[in-house]
Design an enzyme around this catalytic site. Structure first.
Site, PDB file in Angstrom:
ATOM      1  N   ASP A  64       0.865  -1.183   0.000  1.00  0.00           N
ATOM      2  CA  ASP A  64       0.000   0.000   0.000  1.00  0.00           C
ATOM      3  C   ASP A  64       0.898   1.229   0.000  1.00  0.00           C
ATOM      4  O   ASP A  64       1.132   1.866   1.027  1.00  0.00           O
ATOM      5  CB  ASP A  64      -0.927  -0.013   1.219  1.00  0.00           C
ATOM      6  CG  ASP A  64      -1.984   1.084   1.173  1.00  0.00           C
ATOM      7  OD1 ASP A  64      -2.052   1.799   0.153  1.00  0.00           O
ATOM      8  OD2 ASP A  64      -2.731   1.228   2.154  1.00  0.00           O
ATOM      9  N   PHE A 112       9.416  -0.583  -9.831  1.00  0.00           N
ATOM     10  CA  PHE A 112       8.479   0.533  -9.696  1.00  0.00           C
ATOM     11  C   PHE A 112       9.186   1.889  -9.679  1.00  0.00           C
ATOM     12  O   PHE A 112       8.740   2.832 -10.302  1.00  0.00           O
ATOM     13  CB  PHE A 112       7.661   0.383  -8.414  1.00  0.00           C
ATOM     14  CG  PHE A 112       6.558  -0.624  -8.509  1.00  0.00           C
ATOM     15  CD1 PHE A 112       5.520  -0.447  -9.407  1.00  0.00           C
ATOM     16  CD2 PHE A 112       6.537  -1.744  -7.698  1.00  0.00           C
ATOM     17  CE1 PHE A 112       4.487  -1.365  -9.504  1.00  0.00           C
ATOM     18  CE2 PHE A 112       5.520  -2.674  -7.776  1.00  0.00           C
ATOM     19  CZ  PHE A 112       4.493  -2.487  -8.685  1.00  0.00           C
ATOM     20  N   THR A 175      15.940   2.835  -7.876  1.00  0.00           N
ATOM     21  CA  THR A 175      16.285   4.250  -7.993  1.00  0.00           C
ATOM     22  C   THR A 175      17.792   4.326  -8.147  1.00  0.00           C
ATOM     23  O   THR A 175      18.532   3.876  -7.265  1.00  0.00           O
ATOM     24  CB  THR A 175      15.818   5.047  -6.763  1.00  0.00           C
ATOM     25  OG1 THR A 175      14.384   4.993  -6.683  1.00  0.00           O
ATOM     26  CG2 THR A 175      16.249   6.499  -6.864  1.00  0.00           C
ATOM     27  N   LYS A 210      16.457  -0.137   6.495  1.00  0.00           N
ATOM     28  CA  LYS A 210      16.204  -1.302   5.634  1.00  0.00           C
ATOM     29  C   LYS A 210      17.380  -1.503   4.695  1.00  0.00           C
ATOM     30  O   LYS A 210      17.751  -0.581   3.952  1.00  0.00           O
ATOM     31  CB  LYS A 210      14.909  -1.123   4.841  1.00  0.00           C
ATOM     32  CG  LYS A 210      14.474  -2.390   4.113  1.00  0.00           C
ATOM     33  CD  LYS A 210      13.047  -2.268   3.581  1.00  0.00           C
ATOM     34  CE  LYS A 210      12.525  -3.585   3.035  1.00  0.00           C
ATOM     35  NZ  LYS A 210      11.114  -3.477   2.610  1.00  0.00           N
ATOM     36  N   GLY A 260      10.193 -12.792  -3.020  1.00  0.00           N
ATOM     37  CA  GLY A 260       9.500 -14.064  -2.967  1.00  0.00           C
ATOM     38  C   GLY A 260      10.404 -15.210  -2.550  1.00  0.00           C
ATOM     39  O   GLY A 260      11.482 -15.004  -1.982  1.00  0.00           O
ATOM     40  N   THR A 311       5.220 -10.365  -1.151  1.00  0.00           N
ATOM     41  CA  THR A 311       5.065 -11.125  -2.394  1.00  0.00           C
ATOM     42  C   THR A 311       4.233 -12.383  -2.202  1.00  0.00           C
ATOM     43  O   THR A 311       3.463 -12.775  -3.094  1.00  0.00           O
ATOM     44  CB  THR A 311       6.442 -11.484  -2.974  1.00  0.00           C
ATOM     45  OG1 THR A 311       7.161 -10.267  -3.226  1.00  0.00           O
ATOM     46  CG2 THR A 311       6.320 -12.270  -4.270  1.00  0.00           C
TER      47      THR A 311
END
Length: 352
Positions: A64, A112, A175, A210, A260, A311
């Site tokens: 989200d 993305f 990025t 992260k 995944g 995932t």
């Protein structure tokens, strides 16, 4: 998963992956998605970096991105939810197609590029969020920013009062040169700015870092040292990988970050190494390939105080988080643990 949910999964898998993702968010907003409600027990309740979690199974950032489905996610059975990444200014991200299912590998590749509505729009949604949800925001930087380090602090300054925790994301591969900020000097400077902003909040919140799963031993040692010195509240290990080892899908050659099942072993080894390097002084959140209660348990035993997934929802449905939490409760009971915190790190040597 009931018959209705199975039918929905079949439909979604026939759609373009990004369109299917959008439809899943719409279902959450409309109240038409799985809503098992609160999943908790004495064994599952835990505290991570001062956050009181009903269970240690969280939703990772990226599902989200724009905080549009918070009401539905608050009923989905997760112990905590992370939204974003948010950047100071809106940006469209990379051209489509940019999300690929690797069904044969139970995986996905995305590129993305931090597509999001920007911190002002996201802050407006966070202001009306459900209050019974432990909610975090993933902080990002604009692709064309002249000072990416300052972008992270800016998003925290704008949105920090509206969430329970924030995550500094310097590990997305989509990025250009963002991962360069994981270098020791750059990371130290970036975190100093973010932590100064955090300390200025009326209600200082935990800040997590992260990291990527593709760091070598020396780089991981640097990250551990900087994390301990900077005052961050914990580390999320890991983001997606650039590795393509062992993939079978026809989409294996697509550019972007792989997530995944193929990531599980790589990410868990990094997690265990980081647990050893930090000597238990920082809580760790294990991400990468979590698709079952057994895999969540393995991450915890490797050193994670909590886990996140994303995932696996593509293949297991939106009720998977609750299913994993309930299964984890059973595994902890089977092995005689009174609380999940007692299991953290008990199997770390198997991964180091």
């Amino acid at each position: 998963m009931n018959l209705f949910e199975r039918a929905g999964m079949v439909l979604l898998r026939r759609m373009d992956p990004e369109a299917a993702h959008g439809l899943a968010l719409q279902a959450l907003r409309a109240g038409a998605a799985a809503a098992p409600g609160l999943v908790t027990s004495a064994r599952l309740r835990t505290q991570v970096a001062g956050l009181n979690l009903p269970n240690p199974v969280g939703l990772a950032a990226g599902f989200d991105k724009n905080a549009t489905a918070l009401q539905g996610l608050s009923r989905a059975g997760f112990g905590f939810v992370e939204v974003g990444a948010a950047t100071p200014r809106p940006q469209p991200g990379n051209p489509r197609p940019r999300l690929f299912r690797l069904t044969e590998d139970a995986a996905a590749i995305n590129r993305f590029g931090f597509n999001n509505d920007g911190m002002e729009a996201i802050a407006g949604r966070l202001a009306t969020r459900p209050r019974d949800l432990v909610l975090g925001l993933n902080l990002g930087a604009n692709k064309d920013s002249p000072d990416r380090a300052a972008d992270f602090a800016a998003v925290l300054a704008r949105c920090g009062a509206l969430v329970e925790f924030a995550t500094v994301n310097v590990s997305s591969p989509n990025t250009e040169k963002l991962r360069d900020l994981q270098g020791k000097a750059a990371l130290s400077a970036l975190l100093a700015g973010v932590m100064a902003e955090r300390d200025g909040l009326e209600r200082p919140i935990p800040v997590f870092l992260k990291i990527a799963p593709d760091l070598d031993t020396a780089a991981l040692e640097d990250v551990a040292e900087v994390a301990l010195e900077s005052g961050v509240s914990g580390v999320i290990a890991t983001n997606t990988t650039l590795s393509r080892v062992g993939l079978r899908s026809r989409h294996a050659g697509e550019a972007g970050g792989l997530s995944g099942q193929p990531l599980f072993e790589r990410a868990t080894r990094v997690l265990a190494q980081l647990s050893t390097l930090t000597e238990g002084r920082l809580p760790l959140i294990g991400v990468g390939g979590v698709g079952s209660a057994e895999q969540a348990y393995e991450k915890i035993r490797a050193g994670a105080s909590a886990v996140q997934l994303y995932t696996a929802l593509v293949y297991g449905g939106l009720g998977l988080g609750a299913e994993i939490a309930r299964g984890l409760d059973e595994l902890l009971a089977r092995d005689g643990f009174a609380n999940v915190a007692d299991a953290v790190g008990t199997g770390r040597t198997a991964w180091t």
